[in-house]
Every structure is written in structure tokens, then in C-alpha cells.
Design a protein around this motif. Structure first.
Motif, PDB file in Angstrom:
ATOM      1  N   MET A   1       0.847  -0.984  -0.168  1.00  0.00           N
ATOM      2  CA  MET A   1       0.036  -0.132  -0.135  1.00  0.00           C
ATOM      3  C   MET A   1       0.714   1.254  -0.161  1.00  0.00           C
ATOM      4  O   MET A   1       1.808   1.298   0.848  1.00  0.00           O
ATOM      5  N   TYR A   2       0.408   2.147  -0.891  1.00  0.00           N
ATOM      6  CA  TYR A   2       1.271   3.308  -0.846  1.00  0.00           C
ATOM      7  C   TYR A   2       0.961   4.514   0.285  1.00  0.00           C
ATOM      8  O   TYR A   2       0.127   4.545   0.704  1.00  0.00           O
ATOM      9  N   ARG A   3       2.344   4.968   0.445  1.00  0.00           N
ATOM     10  CA  ARG A   3       1.990   6.060   1.768  1.00  0.00           C
ATOM     11  C   ARG A   3       1.327   7.240   1.126  1.00  0.00           C
ATOM     12  O   ARG A   3       1.458   7.684  -0.137  1.00  0.00           O
ATOM     13  N   ARG A   4       0.732   7.912   1.696  1.00  0.00           N
ATOM     14  CA  ARG A   4       0.275   9.404   1.562  1.00  0.00           C
ATOM     15  C   ARG A   4       0.337  10.120   2.793  1.00  0.00           C
ATOM     16  O   ARG A   4       0.198   9.871   3.925  1.00  0.00           O
ATOM     17  N   SER A   5      -0.107  11.526   2.486  1.00  0.00           N
ATOM     18  CA  SER A   5       0.085  12.433   3.769  1.00  0.00           C
ATOM     19  C   SER A   5      -1.386  12.994   4.170  1.00  0.00           C
ATOM     20  O   SER A   5      -2.388  12.183   3.555  1.00  0.00           O
ATOM     21  N   ALA A   6      -1.540  13.070   5.387  1.00  0.00           N
ATOM     22  CA  ALA A   6      -3.007  13.242   6.201  1.00  0.00           C
ATOM     23  C   ALA A   6      -3.655  14.240   5.427  1.00  0.00           C
ATOM     24  O   ALA A   6      -4.799  14.075   5.459  1.00  0.00           O
ATOM     25  N   LYS A  69      -0.774  10.853 -16.271  1.00  0.00           N
ATOM     26  CA  LYS A  69       0.008  11.176 -15.108  1.00  0.00           C
ATOM     27  C   LYS A  69      -0.433  10.562 -13.658  1.00  0.00           C
ATOM     28  O   LYS A  69      -0.384  10.947 -12.712  1.00  0.00           O
ATOM     29  N   LEU A  70      -1.092   9.349 -13.951  1.00  0.00           N
ATOM     30  CA  LEU A  70      -1.192   8.475 -12.938  1.00  0.00           C
ATOM     31  C   LEU A  70      -0.267   7.549 -12.394  1.00  0.00           C
ATOM     32  O   LEU A  70      -0.094   6.566 -12.527  1.00  0.00           O
ATOM     33  N   THR A  71       0.770   8.386 -11.666  1.00  0.00           N
ATOM     34  CA  THR A  71       1.727   7.744 -11.096  1.00  0.00           C
ATOM     35  C   THR A  71       2.055   8.056  -9.651  1.00  0.00           C
ATOM     36  O   THR A  71       1.963   9.129  -9.235  1.00  0.00           O
ATOM     37  N   PRO A  72       2.408   6.920  -8.863  1.00  0.00           N
ATOM     38  CA  PRO A  72       2.845   7.347  -7.651  1.00  0.00           C
ATOM     39  C   PRO A  72       3.943   8.152  -7.270  1.00  0.00           C
ATOM     40  O   PRO A  72       5.044   8.093  -8.391  1.00  0.00           O
ATOM     41  N   LYS A  73       4.146   8.487  -6.092  1.00  0.00           N
ATOM     42  CA  LYS A  73       5.670   9.299  -5.895  1.00  0.00           C
ATOM     43  C   LYS A  73       6.821   8.341  -5.999  1.00  0.00           C
ATOM     44  O   LYS A  73       8.002   8.700  -6.489  1.00  0.00           O
ATOM     45  N   THR A  74       6.434   7.007  -5.692  1.00  0.00           N
ATOM     46  CA  THR A  74       7.710   5.926  -5.518  1.00  0.00           C
ATOM     47  C   THR A  74       7.035   4.642  -6.211  1.00  0.00           C
ATOM     48  O   THR A  74       5.770   4.370  -5.999  1.00  0.00           O
TER      49      THR A  74
END
Length: 224
Positions: A1-6, A69-74
Motif C-alpha cells: 500500500m502506498y503512503r500518503r499524507s494526512a 499522469k497517474l503515477t505514484p511518488k515511488t
């Protein structure tokens, strides 16, 4: 699961809420009158109780990120994850945050189905699980039987021109009532014939020629 900010999570919740909202009112009366899911279910999961009702497949009404542009930060998204995200990510929103919402919808369906399949089906019919159709289709296809059952049902309230047949309520509430009317407003059928007791299964037979079927306190209906 990808991390995301609050912050991304908050923005996403706000976007989905605005998309799913209907006409005015503070919603307090509706919340108080909301029927309960099947009584056979175990105690509700805290995460389920905290989830706000939403349109089953709510998508942003404003500008969205193009698929390119649907790409995750990592890392990278899997093909099925990209399919789920297509047309669903608001501009300036982290796609991973939107994906997590879909994953959480899948987890909720899976968690509920393990306790009670009727409760899982009813929660989809009632529109309580965000983007349930697309989430199951692309992210957790093993839950498709639950989605298929839900696709044949309809929520509590008034349904225009319902298909004739026998349906069962996905609740065991003793306050469930229903009524079928013809084009002239005449009552064609109603029920239950006797007040249901706790644990009773409630069914409704909709006659041919029914113009409106109205129910209250029944949560959701599927073919019996």
C-alpha cells in the motif's frame, strides 16, 4: 500500500463527500431513521461505523488527472490499479490516496462478507461503500458474487416500476413495512401481514402492474 499524507486523505474525503451529497438538510433526521442491516451480523467494525454514506461509484465532477499522469511518488501502479484510478483522481490529488480509498472499500466488503454476506450485499445496495462497483471490479474481483447479488437489489425507500416478483429484506428489523401501488394509486399489496418478531425473515411479493413500491425500515431488498 502506498503512503500518503494526512492532508491528501482529508482532501479526498472532502471531494468524495461533495460528489455524493444530494439536496439540502442537515441529515440528522435521516440518520435517526436509517434502518439497520441484518441482525445476524456480528458487532460492526469501528471502521465501518465511521464511514459516511456515499454514492456507490462517486467520481469527481471537476477536472481530473489524465491517465498519463497517474503515477505514484515511488514505485508504479499495477494495470488493474490504473484502470480503477482512470477518471477518478482530482487534479492536484495524490493518486495513491485515491487508490487507498478503493482498497479500503474492498477491505470493508471482504470484512463484512466474512461475518454476513447479506450485510455486505446490503451495504452495497444502500450505497454505503464508496465506489464499490469499480473497487470490486478492478481491485478485489473475488468479491464479484457479492456485487452480482447487489446489482439485482434496490434500496429502502420508493422504487418506480419495480420488476414483479418476490423479494426479501436484508434486515431483521421489526419495524420494516412495505406497500405496492398501481398507476391509479390503489394499494395492490402490502406487508408484513403480521408484525414481524426479532429474527424473522421479511419478504415482499410485488404484483405485476406495480407502479411504485415503497418500504421503510427494511434497509435493502434482493430477489428471494
Amino acid at each position: 500500500m502506498y503512503r500518503r499524507s494526512a492532508a491528501a486523505a482529508v482532501l479526498l474525503a472532502a471531494a468524495l463527500t461533495l460528489t455524493a451529497c444530494s439536496s439540502g438538510g442537515d441529515g440528522k433526521a435521516d440518520a435517526a431513521a436509517k434502518p439497520k442491516p441484518p441482525a445476524s451480523s456480528a458487532a460492526p467494525d469501528p471502521a465501518d461505523a465511521a464511514a459516511a454514506p456515499a454514492s456507490p461509484d462517486a467520481k469527481p465532477t471537476g477536472p481530473v488527472l489524465p491517465d498519463a499522469k497517474l503515477t505514484p511518488k515511488t514505485g508504479s501502479f499495477k494495470p488493474n490499479e490504473k484502470q480503477y484510478l482512470s477518471g477518478r483522481v482530482p487534479e492536484k490529488m495524490d493518486p495513491a490516496a485515491v487508490l487507498q480509498t478503493g482498497q479500503e472499500s474492498c477491505q470493508r466488503v471482504e470484512r463484512t462478507a466474512k461475518r454476513d454476506k447479506d450485510a455486505a450485499t446490503g451495504s452495497i445496495v444502500a450505497g454505503e461503500i464508496p465506489a464499490a462497483k469499480d473497487a470490486i471490479t478492478y481491485l478485489c474481483p473475488e468479491q464479484k458474487p457479492i456485487l452480482d447479488a447487489a446489482s439485482k437489489g434496490f434500496a429502502d425507500g420508493t422504487r418506480e416500476s419495480p420488476a414483479a416478483g418476490t423479494y426479501r429484506a436484508l434486515t431483521q428489523s421489526t419495524s420494516c413495512t412495505w406497500e405496492a401501488k398501481g398507476q391509479d394509486g390503489a394499494v395492490l399489496a402490502s406487508g408484513p401481514e403480521t408484525a414481524p418478531k426479532a429474527g424473522d425473515k421479511i419478504t415482499a411479493t410485488i404484483p405485476s402492474g406495480t407502479a411504485t413500491f415503497t418500504s421503510a425500515g427494511c434497509y435493502a431488498w434482493i430477489p428471494a
